[in-house]
Scaffold this motif. Structure first.
Motif, PDB file in Angstrom:
ATOM      1  N   UNK A   1      37.232  59.188  16.229  1.00  0.00           N
ATOM      2  CA  UNK A   1      36.655  58.844  17.517  1.00  0.00           C
ATOM      3  C   UNK A   1      36.117  57.420  17.423  1.00  0.00           C
ATOM      4  N   UNK A   2      36.687  56.527  18.212  1.00  0.00           N
ATOM      5  CA  UNK A   2      36.220  55.139  18.225  1.00  0.00           C
ATOM      6  C   UNK A   2      35.232  54.957  19.366  1.00  0.00           C
ATOM      7  N   UNK A   3      34.124  54.253  19.080  1.00  0.00           N
ATOM      8  CA  UNK A   3      33.093  53.986  20.088  1.00  0.00           C
ATOM      9  C   UNK A   3      32.902  52.483  20.271  1.00  0.00           C
ATOM     10  N   UNK A   4      32.750  52.064  21.519  1.00  0.00           N
ATOM     11  CA  UNK A   4      32.369  50.697  21.844  1.00  0.00           C
ATOM     12  C   UNK A   4      31.631  50.685  23.168  1.00  0.00           C
ATOM     13  N   UNK A   5      31.188  49.514  23.616  1.00  0.00           N
ATOM     14  CA  UNK A   5      30.546  49.434  24.940  1.00  0.00           C
ATOM     15  C   UNK A   5      31.051  48.205  25.681  1.00  0.00           C
ATOM     16  N   UNK A   6      31.292  48.382  26.980  1.00  0.00           N
ATOM     17  CA  UNK A   6      31.830  47.303  27.797  1.00  0.00           C
ATOM     18  C   UNK A   6      30.743  46.497  28.497  1.00  0.00           C
ATOM     19  N   UNK A   7      29.505  46.989  28.518  1.00  0.00           N
ATOM     20  CA  UNK A   7      28.455  46.257  29.207  1.00  0.00           C
ATOM     21  C   UNK A   7      27.916  45.136  28.330  1.00  0.00           C
ATOM     22  N   UNK A   8      27.322  44.136  28.977  1.00  0.00           N
ATOM     23  CA  UNK A   8      26.827  42.955  28.269  1.00  0.00           C
ATOM     24  C   UNK A   8      25.398  42.660  28.707  1.00  0.00           C
ATOM     25  N   UNK A   9      24.761  41.771  27.957  1.00  0.00           N
ATOM     26  CA  UNK A   9      23.410  41.330  28.267  1.00  0.00           C
ATOM     27  C   UNK A   9      23.416  40.369  29.461  1.00  0.00           C
ATOM     28  N   UNK A  10      22.278  40.249  30.156  1.00  0.00           N
ATOM     29  CA  UNK A  10      22.158  39.189  31.166  1.00  0.00           C
ATOM     30  C   UNK A  10      22.364  37.813  30.531  1.00  0.00           C
TER      31      UNK A  10
END
Length: 463
Positions: free
Chosen positions: A85-94
């Motif tokens: 199971x690969x995990x990542x995140x698409x959201x970014x900092x301001x």
């Protein structure tokens, strides 16, 4: 390395420009999860990833949450080997402060450093869009050459990691049966230097605490009440200053119970990379480690617990001078914890320590700001040695196990919700300026990151 892998690596090299184009397309989406005006952008990033995963043959979908959506994809066609199971995140900092950016943070560019190194400059280049695409592009190369992946792969990409991740744990628990695999792969970490690949095998947990001490009903004239009235700033300084001794050890009862010191072999690897504390401290204008005696600066950051005063206030703090005896003093403190420490017990021990040093006429209140445990991958874990060997083959340097002074909550959440261990494999560098203006990610990090995942996936099939 098998012949099958060599052909996939050649595909990665040939397709690098197109891989960069895809990364740039994702970087142009301003998916700032903390700012409501970017909610549609976060959804656009999720849809973009779903489309890319579907094009690679994944059964992919965008999943709703009370906040920003998750993206889930599965390719279970492979008949042998483990399921990852690969995990990542698409959201970014301001992007604030925007004025400090040298170019538009959502208009990615490749620039060349003075040493000739090429870097990608954009918000999210390193944290985490560039990192997560190394894995997806590795899957793309496998599919292009062989028409199938070498093992069963599931992918989970969230959209709230940079804004607290409140919906991840409920999502994991609600979909535990679907997401359960043999190991989780997380690409949100880095390398200790530009040439040494690494797997982060230890993360520190966190206890955050706010303490307020109050004495008189209101601020007093220090000439009229000095000595006779309790001073909460003085009491607070005494309470906080007595948590450590002169050798840097924390004096809370039981603080070091059950802590495991890294093995001599691991510490030797770290000393080879950081033979002198100045390598860790000089970039921030310091020279000598200030914490526990007997441990190097990097050992203190990666493998020892810490106690820090993050902020303190009370009395008059404006320009000039005012002879006030304050009625109230406040501090925010944090403890970074290593495996074996109980965050709830540490919190209670700190509160008991503060209460014990306070005299009559002093009232104290506490506000908690999160608690999480430390994490460690066993040195004899079933996937660790295989992944380290594969990384070493790609980079031409023996890969090492390292720690991380910070906390990555998803690791503990995956363990709790799915009963799975994680491998944290990342290719970021210390100067990537994540969360800061002019965030960057090396083209080499991106390229060799893709190649590294190709080798790791192949190695997992034959371990």
């Amino acid at each position: 390395m098998t012949d099958n892998t060599a052909s996939v690596l050649r595909q990665v090299d040939q397709d690098l420009e197109k891989s960069l184009e895809r990364l740039f397309a994702l970087l142009r989406i301003p998916s700032v999860s903390a700012q409501p005006r970017h909610a549609a952008d976060c959804r656009n990033a999720a849809e973009w990833l779903r489309t890319e995963m579907e094009a690679l043959g994944f059964d992919a979908s965008v999943r709703e949450t009370p906040g920003h959506p998750m993206v889930v994809g599965h390719d279970r066609a492979a008949g042998s080997g483990p399921h990852v199971l690969f995990y990542g995140h698409y959201d970014v900092q301001p992007t604030d402060p925007l004025a400090l950016w040298k170019s538009d943070p959502f208009d990615p560019k490749i620039t060349t450093e003075a040493d000739g190194r090429k870097i990608i400059v954009a918000r999210g280049a390193s944290d985490d869009k560039g990192q997560l695409l190394t894995f997806i592009e590795a899957c793309r190369a496998w599919k292009a050459v062989h028409g199938a992946l070498p093992l069963k792969i599931s992918i989970l990409i969230e959209g709230e990691e940079e804004s607290g991740g409140a919906n991840l744990m409920p999502f994991l628990k609600a979909n535990a049966e679907e997401l359960k695999a043999d190991v989780a792969l997380i690409c949100d970490t880095g390398m200790p230097d530009r040439r040494t690949p690494a797997i982060t095998t230890g993360l520190r947990g966190l206890v955050g605490e706010e303490v307020v001490i109050e004495c008189a009903t209101h601020d007093l004239h220090s000439g009229m009440f000095g000595n006779a009235a309790r001073n909460p700033v003085e009491l607070l300084c005494k309470a906080l200053g007595s948590v450590r001794d002169d050798l840097g050890r924390v004096l809370l009862p039981g603080f070091y119970d059950n802590i495991v010191v890294p093995s001599d072999a691991v510490r030797a690897q770290w000393r080879a990379i950081f033979p002198d504390d100045s390598l860790t401290l000089k970039p921030v204008g310091l020279s000598k480690a200030a914490g526990e005696a007997g441990f190097t600066a990097i050992e203190q950051i990666w493998a020892r617990p810490s106690y820090e005063i993050n902020g303190i206030s009370g009395g008059y703090e404006g320009d000039g001078f005012k002879t006030v005896l304050p009625a109230r003093a406040m501090a925010k403190v944090s403890f970074r914890l290593v495996p074996g420490q109980d965050p709830i017990a540490i919190r209670e021990a700190f509160r008991a320590h503060v209460r014990a040093v306070l005299p009559e006429d002093a009232k104290v209140s506490f506000t908690e700001h999160g608690a999480s445990s430390g994490f460690a991958v066993p040195e004899d874990g079933p996937f660790l040695s295989t992944a380290l060997a594969a990384l070493g083959e790609e980079w031409g340097v023996k890969a090492v196990s390292i720690g991380c002074g910070g906390s990555i909550p998803v690791v503990a959440e995956v363990k709790e919700a799915l009963d799975m261990d994680s491998l944290l494999v990342g290719f970021a560098q210390d100067d990537d300026r994540i969360h800061s203006p002019n965030e960057q990610y090396g083209v080499e990090s991106f390229h060799k990151g893709i190649r590294s995942w190709v080798r790791i996936l192949d190695a997992f099939t034959t371990r």
